[in-house]
Scaffold this motif. Sequence first.
Motif, PDB file in Angstrom:
ATOM      1  N   GLN A  89      99.271   5.359  49.241  1.00  0.00           N
ATOM      2  CA  GLN A  89      98.813   4.178  48.504  1.00  0.00           C
ATOM      3  C   GLN A  89      99.962   3.202  48.229  1.00  0.00           C
ATOM      4  OE1 GLN A  89      95.177   4.253  47.186  1.00  0.00           O
ATOM      5  NE2 GLN A  89      95.345   5.514  49.026  1.00  0.00           N
ATOM      6  N   HIS A  90     101.169   3.538  48.682  1.00  0.00           N
ATOM      7  CA  HIS A  90     102.347   2.682  48.464  1.00  0.00           C
ATOM      8  C   HIS A  90     102.380   2.176  47.018  1.00  0.00           C
ATOM      9  CE1 HIS A  90     103.845   2.649  52.626  1.00  0.00           C
ATOM     10  NE2 HIS A  90     102.582   2.931  52.891  1.00  0.00           N
ATOM     11  N   CYS A  91     102.343   3.155  46.116  1.00  0.00           N
ATOM     12  CA  CYS A  91     102.285   2.855  44.677  1.00  0.00           C
ATOM     13  C   CYS A  91     103.512   2.058  44.235  1.00  0.00           C
ATOM     14  CB  CYS A  91     102.252   4.151  43.875  1.00  0.00           C
ATOM     15  SG  CYS A  91     101.111   5.382  44.489  1.00  0.00           S
ATOM     16  N   PRO A  95     105.291   8.091  41.750  1.00  0.00           N
ATOM     17  CA  PRO A  95     105.895   9.311  41.219  1.00  0.00           C
ATOM     18  C   PRO A  95     106.741  10.051  42.252  1.00  0.00           C
ATOM     19  CG  PRO A  95     103.477   9.473  41.279  1.00  0.00           C
ATOM     20  CD  PRO A  95     103.833   8.101  41.701  1.00  0.00           C
ATOM     21  N   ASN A 113     106.585   1.853  50.056  1.00  0.00           N
ATOM     22  CA  ASN A 113     107.188   3.140  49.728  1.00  0.00           C
ATOM     23  C   ASN A 113     107.691   3.712  51.061  1.00  0.00           C
ATOM     24  OD1 ASN A 113     106.117   6.352  49.640  1.00  0.00           O
ATOM     25  ND2 ASN A 113     107.511   5.723  48.049  1.00  0.00           N
ATOM     26  N   PRO A 131      99.973  12.308  43.598  1.00  0.00           N
ATOM     27  CA  PRO A 131      98.624  12.695  43.161  1.00  0.00           C
ATOM     28  C   PRO A 131      97.560  12.492  44.234  1.00  0.00           C
ATOM     29  CG  PRO A 131      99.281  10.619  42.153  1.00  0.00           C
ATOM     30  CD  PRO A 131     100.453  11.078  42.940  1.00  0.00           C
ATOM     31  N   VAL A 134      99.037  12.856  50.115  1.00  0.00           N
ATOM     32  CA  VAL A 134      99.100  12.162  51.396  1.00  0.00           C
ATOM     33  C   VAL A 134     100.450  12.352  52.098  1.00  0.00           C
ATOM     34  CG1 VAL A 134      97.382  10.421  50.870  1.00  0.00           C
ATOM     35  CG2 VAL A 134      99.749  10.057  50.179  1.00  0.00           C
ATOM     36  N   ARG A 135     101.241  13.280  51.611  1.00  0.00           N
ATOM     37  CA  ARG A 135     102.527  13.534  52.253  1.00  0.00           C
ATOM     38  C   ARG A 135     102.430  14.816  53.082  1.00  0.00           C
ATOM     39  NH1 ARG A 135     107.350  11.456  50.964  1.00  0.00           N
ATOM     40  NH2 ARG A 135     107.220   9.482  49.849  1.00  0.00           N
TER      41      ARG A 135
HETATM   42  S1  SF4 Z   1     103.357   9.267  48.636  1.00  0.00           S
HETATM   43 FE1  SF4 Z   1     101.810   9.427  46.995  1.00  0.00          FE
HETATM   44  S2  SF4 Z   1     102.904   8.882  45.082  1.00  0.00           S
HETATM   45 FE2  SF4 Z   1     104.207   8.221  46.813  1.00  0.00          FE
HETATM   46  S3  SF4 Z   1     103.678   6.059  47.103  1.00  0.00           S
HETATM   47 FE3  SF4 Z   1     102.360   7.269  48.526  1.00  0.00          FE
HETATM   48  S4  SF4 Z   1     100.446   7.674  47.365  1.00  0.00           S
HETATM   49 FE4  SF4 Z   1     102.005   6.976  45.858  1.00  0.00          FE
END
Ligand code: SF4
Length: 253
Positions: A89-91, A95, A113, A131, A134-135
């Motif tokens: 989601q490239h927050c 976190p 991100n 959360p 997606v990794r």
């Molecule tokens: S890996 Fe997860 S926490 Fe990090 S930016 Fe992407 S969605 Fe957000």
Amino acid sequence: MTLLQEKWRAYRTPGYYTKYDYAWRLVVDLDSCTGCGACVVACQAENNLPIVGERAFQEKRDMKWLRIERYWEGEYPDIKMRFLPMMCQHCDQAPCETVCPVAATYHNQDGLNVQVYNRCVGTRSCAAYCPYEVRYFNWFSASWEAPLEQQLNPEVSIREKGVMEKCTFCVQRIRQAKDEAKDEGRRVQEDDFTTACAQSCPSKALHFGDANDPQSAVSQLAKNPRAYHVLSELNTEPSVTYLARGKAMESAS
Ligand code: SF4
């Protein structure tokens, strides 16, 4: 604390950038998504994702930067299947960035991100803190049997065993578009490029663009009353906006 330490700490703080050069955003219209999976295949081809094989798949070690989540609504026999494409989601308040001990994942000047593969030491802490789950971790070094290696994208590096990876918003395409725009002395325009997933979607459910441009499709769609963020209560400030299924579609399906 030295100046270097101060800068380092500030740089690791979520929300470090107050303004991005570009603010790349993805909008997913769930009214249009049919769950066909074209975006998943396009992402795999564009970003050199390995086919892990049956055994690794059974051990839940498959590699997908973009997955189609399926869920059911209603009670039998009146139930409906729903789809939700899920990717990083490239927050803006990510976190995963705060927990990496070697700053292998951080925010760049475009609000992305990013993941530095040759800095990652494989602690997998980022995956534990994400959360959205997606990794993906490379448990093995990938290989492609001939002639499959000829389909690899030369613009994307192959990740090695022990390294974490995830959706990059097709950063190689962003890089190329920015370079070309810079050569021509202008900013990247909406039609210059899009991500592989958005390009391949047959129902145009995915829209990618620069939210710094108020006229862009993503800026306009973000104002839609159906717009929402997944797990918004966590205040991660995602760059992916979803448009909820509308009432008209509910009655039609
Ligand atoms: S890996 Fe997860 S926490 Fe990090 S930016 Fe992407 S969605 Fe957000």
